[in-house]
Design a protein around this motif. Sequence first.
Motif, PDB file in Angstrom:
ATOM      1  N   THR A  19       0.898  -1.233  -0.129  1.00  0.00           N
ATOM      2  CA  THR A  19      -0.089   0.049   0.069  1.00  0.00           C
ATOM      3  C   THR A  19       0.897   1.334  -0.028  1.00  0.00           C
ATOM      4  O   THR A  19       0.578   2.354  -0.761  1.00  0.00           O
ATOM      5  CB  THR A  19      -0.969  -0.131   1.280  1.00  0.00           C
ATOM      6  N   ALA A  20       1.857   1.167   0.589  1.00  0.00           N
ATOM      7  CA  ALA A  20       2.971   2.371   0.616  1.00  0.00           C
ATOM      8  C   ALA A  20       3.456   2.315  -0.663  1.00  0.00           C
ATOM      9  O   ALA A  20       3.511   3.711  -1.065  1.00  0.00           O
ATOM     10  CB  ALA A  20       3.984   2.195   1.710  1.00  0.00           C
ATOM     11  N   HIS A  21       3.863   1.446  -1.455  1.00  0.00           N
ATOM     12  CA  HIS A  21       4.276   1.408  -2.662  1.00  0.00           C
ATOM     13  C   HIS A  21       3.159   2.143  -3.586  1.00  0.00           C
ATOM     14  O   HIS A  21       3.428   3.151  -4.533  1.00  0.00           O
ATOM     15  CB  HIS A  21       4.529   0.252  -3.250  1.00  0.00           C
ATOM     16  N   GLU A  22       1.948   1.702  -3.391  1.00  0.00           N
ATOM     17  CA  GLU A  22       0.795   2.142  -4.332  1.00  0.00           C
ATOM     18  C   GLU A  22       0.659   3.757  -3.974  1.00  0.00           C
ATOM     19  O   GLU A  22       0.827   4.668  -4.768  1.00  0.00           O
ATOM     20  CB  GLU A  22      -0.258   1.414  -4.039  1.00  0.00           C
ATOM     21  N   LEU A  23       0.555   4.404  -2.736  1.00  0.00           N
ATOM     22  CA  LEU A  23       0.226   5.698  -2.539  1.00  0.00           C
ATOM     23  C   LEU A  23       1.386   6.683  -2.669  1.00  0.00           C
ATOM     24  O   LEU A  23       1.391   7.659  -3.072  1.00  0.00           O
ATOM     25  CB  LEU A  23      -0.019   5.764  -1.045  1.00  0.00           C
ATOM     26  N   LYS A  24       2.573   6.094  -2.931  1.00  0.00           N
ATOM     27  CA  LYS A  24       3.575   6.692  -3.246  1.00  0.00           C
ATOM     28  C   LYS A  24       3.891   6.942  -4.615  1.00  0.00           C
ATOM     29  O   LYS A  24       4.057   8.105  -5.108  1.00  0.00           O
ATOM     30  CB  LYS A  24       5.142   6.158  -2.699  1.00  0.00           C
ATOM     31  N   SER A  25       3.238   6.057  -5.338  1.00  0.00           N
ATOM     32  CA  SER A  25       3.240   6.306  -6.850  1.00  0.00           C
ATOM     33  C   SER A  25       2.214   7.113  -7.100  1.00  0.00           C
ATOM     34  O   SER A  25       2.205   7.922  -8.270  1.00  0.00           O
ATOM     35  CB  SER A  25       3.132   4.935  -7.501  1.00  0.00           C
ATOM     36  N   LEU A  26       1.203   7.515  -6.352  1.00  0.00           N
ATOM     37  CA  LEU A  26       0.209   8.564  -6.685  1.00  0.00           C
ATOM     38  C   LEU A  26       0.476   9.996  -5.853  1.00  0.00           C
ATOM     39  O   LEU A  26      -0.412  10.704  -5.855  1.00  0.00           O
ATOM     40  CB  LEU A  26      -1.232   8.021  -5.904  1.00  0.00           C
ATOM     41  N   GLY A  27       1.997  10.091  -5.289  1.00  0.00           N
ATOM     42  CA  GLY A  27       2.176  11.259  -4.992  1.00  0.00           C
ATOM     43  C   GLY A  27       2.230  11.616  -3.452  1.00  0.00           C
ATOM     44  O   GLY A  27       2.593  13.025  -3.092  1.00  0.00           O
ATOM     45  N   ALA A  28       1.685  10.441  -2.534  1.00  0.00           N
ATOM     46  CA  ALA A  28       2.050  10.816  -1.186  1.00  0.00           C
ATOM     47  C   ALA A  28       3.171  10.813  -0.697  1.00  0.00           C
ATOM     48  O   ALA A  28       4.231  10.240  -1.172  1.00  0.00           O
ATOM     49  CB  ALA A  28       1.099   9.720  -0.517  1.00  0.00           C
ATOM     50  N   ARG A  29       3.376  11.579   0.508  1.00  0.00           N
ATOM     51  CA  ARG A  29       4.589  11.555   1.199  1.00  0.00           C
ATOM     52  C   ARG A  29       4.427  10.424   2.373  1.00  0.00           C
ATOM     53  O   ARG A  29       3.177  10.298   3.010  1.00  0.00           O
ATOM     54  CB  ARG A  29       4.929  12.876   1.963  1.00  0.00           C
ATOM     55  N   ILE A  30       5.573   9.615   2.491  1.00  0.00           N
ATOM     56  CA  ILE A  30       5.092   8.337   3.450  1.00  0.00           C
ATOM     57  C   ILE A  30       5.859   8.246   4.635  1.00  0.00           C
ATOM     58  O   ILE A  30       7.021   8.630   4.480  1.00  0.00           O
ATOM     59  CB  ILE A  30       5.688   7.231   2.368  1.00  0.00           C
ATOM     60  N   ALA A  31       5.154   7.941   5.645  1.00  0.00           N
ATOM     61  CA  ALA A  31       5.736   7.661   7.013  1.00  0.00           C
ATOM     62  C   ALA A  31       5.541   5.960   7.279  1.00  0.00           C
ATOM     63  O   ALA A  31       4.261   5.772   7.239  1.00  0.00           O
ATOM     64  CB  ALA A  31       5.186   8.513   7.887  1.00  0.00           C
ATOM     65  N   LEU A  32       6.795   5.358   7.330  1.00  0.00           N
ATOM     66  CA  LEU A  32       6.709   3.756   7.670  1.00  0.00           C
ATOM     67  C   LEU A  32       6.838   3.585   8.944  1.00  0.00           C
ATOM     68  O   LEU A  32       8.066   4.015   9.534  1.00  0.00           O
ATOM     69  CB  LEU A  32       7.843   3.124   6.548  1.00  0.00           C
ATOM     70  N   VAL A  33       6.124   2.719   9.642  1.00  0.00           N
ATOM     71  CA  VAL A  33       6.190   2.484  10.833  1.00  0.00           C
ATOM     72  C   VAL A  33       5.900   1.062  11.130  1.00  0.00           C
ATOM     73  O   VAL A  33       5.273   0.378  10.595  1.00  0.00           O
ATOM     74  CB  VAL A  33       5.107   3.336  11.967  1.00  0.00           C
ATOM     75  N   GLY A  34       6.827   0.399  12.184  1.00  0.00           N
ATOM     76  CA  GLY A  34       6.893  -1.216  12.199  1.00  0.00           C
ATOM     77  C   GLY A  34       7.703  -1.253  13.334  1.00  0.00           C
ATOM     78  O   GLY A  34       8.383  -0.334  13.957  1.00  0.00           O
ATOM     79  N   ARG A  35       7.807  -2.499  13.918  1.00  0.00           N
ATOM     80  CA  ARG A  35       8.823  -2.912  14.859  1.00  0.00           C
ATOM     81  C   ARG A  35      10.148  -2.885  14.582  1.00  0.00           C
ATOM     82  O   ARG A  35      11.039  -3.077  15.374  1.00  0.00           O
ATOM     83  CB  ARG A  35       8.164  -4.333  15.561  1.00  0.00           C
ATOM     84  N   THR A  36      10.413  -3.519  13.121  1.00  0.00           N
ATOM     85  CA  THR A  36      11.679  -3.753  12.843  1.00  0.00           C
ATOM     86  C   THR A  36      12.301  -2.692  11.918  1.00  0.00           C
ATOM     87  O   THR A  36      11.895  -2.547  10.726  1.00  0.00           O
ATOM     88  CB  THR A  36      11.789  -4.998  11.853  1.00  0.00           C
ATOM     89  N   ALA A  37      13.278  -1.947  12.287  1.00  0.00           N
ATOM     90  CA  ALA A  37      13.915  -0.874  11.518  1.00  0.00           C
ATOM     91  C   ALA A  37      14.475  -1.367  10.466  1.00  0.00           C
ATOM     92  O   ALA A  37      14.485  -0.581   9.234  1.00  0.00           O
ATOM     93  CB  ALA A  37      15.027  -0.010  12.373  1.00  0.00           C
ATOM     94  N   GLU A  38      14.984  -2.439  10.161  1.00  0.00           N
ATOM     95  CA  GLU A  38      15.609  -2.852   9.113  1.00  0.00           C
ATOM     96  C   GLU A  38      14.933  -3.193   7.980  1.00  0.00           C
ATOM     97  O   GLU A  38      14.985  -2.848   6.709  1.00  0.00           O
ATOM     98  CB  GLU A  38      16.546  -4.238   9.518  1.00  0.00           C
ATOM     99  N   LYS A  39      13.698  -3.638   8.342  1.00  0.00           N
ATOM    100  CA  LYS A  39      12.404  -4.072   7.291  1.00  0.00           C
ATOM    101  C   LYS A  39      11.843  -2.636   6.969  1.00  0.00           C
ATOM    102  O   LYS A  39      11.673  -2.518   5.659  1.00  0.00           O
ATOM    103  CB  LYS A  39      11.426  -4.778   7.877  1.00  0.00           C
TER     104      LYS A  39
END
Length: 176
Positions: A19-39
Amino acid sequence: FAGRVILFTGAGSGIGRCTAHELKSLGARIALVGRTAEKLIQVKDELGDSDVFTFAADLRREAEVEATVDAVLAWSGRIDGLVNNAGGQFPAPLKEISLNGWNAVVANNMTATFLVSKAVYRAWMERNGGAIVNVGADFELGMPGMGHNGAARAGQTNFTYTASVEWAHSGVRINS
C-alpha cells in the motif's frame, strides 16, 4: 495524494509495504512505522525516495505510539491519512491458546489500532480532518483455528464504527 502525508503501520512487509508503494506512486509523502527498523529501511530503499520517513516502535505501548506520532509530525507537520495495518496472529485452536498468546494477538490487532488512531486524532485530525483505514479480516462467521484473531478483528471493527461516528464532526473518515 500529491502532498498528503500518509502514516502506515506494519509497513515493513505485506499489505503495508504494498500500500505504501501504491500511494507513493500517487504522490503521497510516506511515513513507515513498524517494529523492525531494518525492514522499514528496506521498504524506504525500494521506494527510492530519501524523503520517506521511518520509525521503529512497539505500537502496543502507548508511550511509543505517542513518540511515533510526535516524530511523524516533527518530520512532516501533518498527518492526512493513517493506514492501521500492523497485526499478527498464529494458527491454533481455542483450547490451545494461552492467555499470553490471546493477549498478544488482541494487543497487536485491536489495541494498536486504537492507540495509533487515538494519538493521530488527538495530535492532528481532530483539528484538521483526515482519513483512517483499518486493515482487518473477515470474522463474521467465526475463525476456527484463529479465534483470538477473530475476536480482536471484531473489536477492531466495532472501534471503527464507534470512532467513525464520534470523530465525523472533525472531518475524519474511518473505514475498515
